[in-house]
Design an enzyme around this catalytic site. Structure first.
Site, PDB file in Angstrom:
ATOM      1  N   ASP A   1      -5.798   0.587   0.368  1.00  9.88           N
ATOM      2  CA  ASP A   1      -6.375   0.901   1.467  1.00  9.88           C
ATOM      3  C   ASP A   1      -7.795  -0.026   2.450  1.00  9.88           C
ATOM      4  O   ASP A   1      -8.323  -1.271   1.742  1.00  9.88           O
ATOM      5  CB  ASP A   1      -6.073   1.989   2.715  1.00  9.88           C
ATOM      6  CG  ASP A   1      -7.043   2.424   2.338  1.00  9.88           C
ATOM      7  OD1 ASP A   1      -8.156   2.137   0.816  1.00  9.88           O
ATOM      8  OD2 ASP A   1      -7.263   4.082   2.862  1.00  9.88           O
TER       9      ASP A   1
ATOM     10  N   LYS B   1       1.157  -1.422  -0.107  1.00 10.89           N
ATOM     11  CA  LYS B   1      -0.096   0.277  -0.028  1.00 10.89           C
ATOM     12  C   LYS B   1       0.892   1.505   0.512  1.00 10.89           C
ATOM     13  O   LYS B   1       0.971   2.025  -0.740  1.00 10.89           O
ATOM     14  CB  LYS B   1      -0.805   0.048   0.868  1.00 10.89           C
ATOM     15  CG  LYS B   1      -1.977   0.932   0.996  1.00 10.89           C
ATOM     16  CD  LYS B   1      -2.695   1.330   2.542  1.00 10.89           C
ATOM     17  CE  LYS B   1      -1.734   2.723   2.890  1.00 10.89           C
ATOM     18  NZ  LYS B   1      -2.164   2.759   5.022  1.00 10.89           N
TER      19      LYS B   1
END
Ligand code: SF4
Length: 208
Positions: A134, A116
């Protein structure tokens, strides 16, 4: 195509993000590490405070860890993160001539940098085609039926198949904002959602 329609509608309501005004990859990298498990309204002031004193890998690598900890004390796990950004700064100086690498393989070698964070850096700092997943992106993509997945990694891969490549860089920014405002983890505001007509997960409230 569903994904294109979703991105198109969300771009209509959300103006360019905070990170679009930032051209410094090191700032984006540090800010994204600090943002892990921390809200934006805490991360952004903490990053600004840190960079008002230590604004480069050279400065952070040479800093007293306790000074860094004090400057970022409001973010979650601030001691761990202080150590990480010092270590990241040292690695950048030793192995990358003080520059943030612009490819995922090298980014993933840095401490505290997962997919991420690496994809956020590629997207926001380098404007490369990447999808940073996320919890908001993972949740909303599944609610909308863009993907049917169990993990953020699966979601990243699934979205890469259904979102046109030229739109990848917008996915994180738009779905994070939408997830904070409307499609929240608990009690999503389906009544006012501009994607409700597309969404198989919409919750219809019965009023008397
Ligand atoms: S209709 Fe509800 S569940 Fe679907 S995207 Fe909108 S807020 Fe989220």
């Amino acid at each position: 195509m569903l994904a294109s329609e979703v991105i198109s509608r969300l771009r209509g309501i959300y103006p360019p993000a905070f990170f679009e005004r930032i051209n410094d990859p090191f700032y984006v990298l540090v800010s994204t590490v600090l943002s892990q498990r921390t809200r934006d309204n805490v991360t952004i002031p903490a990053t600004e405070k840190l960079f008002s004193v230590y604004g480069s890998p050279q400065a952070i690598a040479a800093a007293d860890p306790e000074d860094i900890e004090k400057l970022i004390k409001d973010v979650g796990f601030h001691r761990v993160k202080a150590g990480r950004i010092i270590e990241i700064s040292r690695i950048l100086l030793e192995e990358y001539e003080g520059k943030v690498p612009d490819n995922i393989d090298d980014l993933l070698k840095l401490p505290g940098v997962g997919r991420k964070t690496a994809n956020c850096v590629l997207t926001y700092a380098f404007r490369k085609d990447a999808i940073a997943v996320d919890t908001h992106v993972h949740r909303i993509s599944n609610r909308l039926g863009l993907v049917t997945t169990n993990t953020p990694e699966e979601t990243e891969s699934g979205l890469e198949h259904v979102v046109p490549r030229q739109l990848w860089q917008y996915v994180n920014e738009l779905l994070v904002r939408f997830g904070q405002d409307v499609c929240r983890p608990i009690s999503p505001k389906c009544d006012v959602c501009l994607l409700a007509d597309l969404c198989p997960s919409r919750v219809i409230r019965i009023t008397e």
